[in-house]
Design a protein around this motif. Structure first.
Motif: not given
Length: 110
Positions: A34-39
């Motif tokens: 799963k790609t993720m945002k920095k937050s």
């Protein structure tokens, strides 16, 4: 390692989730990426010590097992960082699954 790095390509879920993340499955269905945002990465790293303690204490936990959190820097005209997590696919099981619930953000009592 063979599931992710074998000869077969990853299978992309047809559309990104509500968060804008992309999901990929290994051909044997054992793992998902799963790609993720920095937050989101920051939240995962904050909860990691308690998560690790829980997983070590309960071998048969149904909590998703995380195998790695990575960041790849793509260079070129536009530089971009892609963060992603590799996790076990909870639904890849020898047991029949009769119901599935998406609980995140839910306040529904069953």
């Amino acid at each position: 390692m063979i599931s992710i790095c074998g000869d077969d390509a990853l299978l992309e879920l047809s559309s990104p989730g509500k968060s804008g993340s992309f999901f990929y499955f290994t051909n044997d269905d054992k793992c998902m990426i799963k790609t993720m945002k920095k937050s989101e990465v920051k939240v995962l790293l904050r909860m990691l010590p308690a998560y690790y303690k829980h997983v070590r204490s309960f071998d048969n936990t149904l909590v998703t097992k995380f195998f790695g959190l990575h960041c790849v820097k793509i260079t070129g005209a536009i530089q971009k960082k892609v963060r992603f997590v590799i996790m076990g696919n909870l639904f890849c099981s020898n047991y029949a699954i009769h119901r599935r619930f998406d609980l995140k953000g839910s306040s529904q009592v069953v």
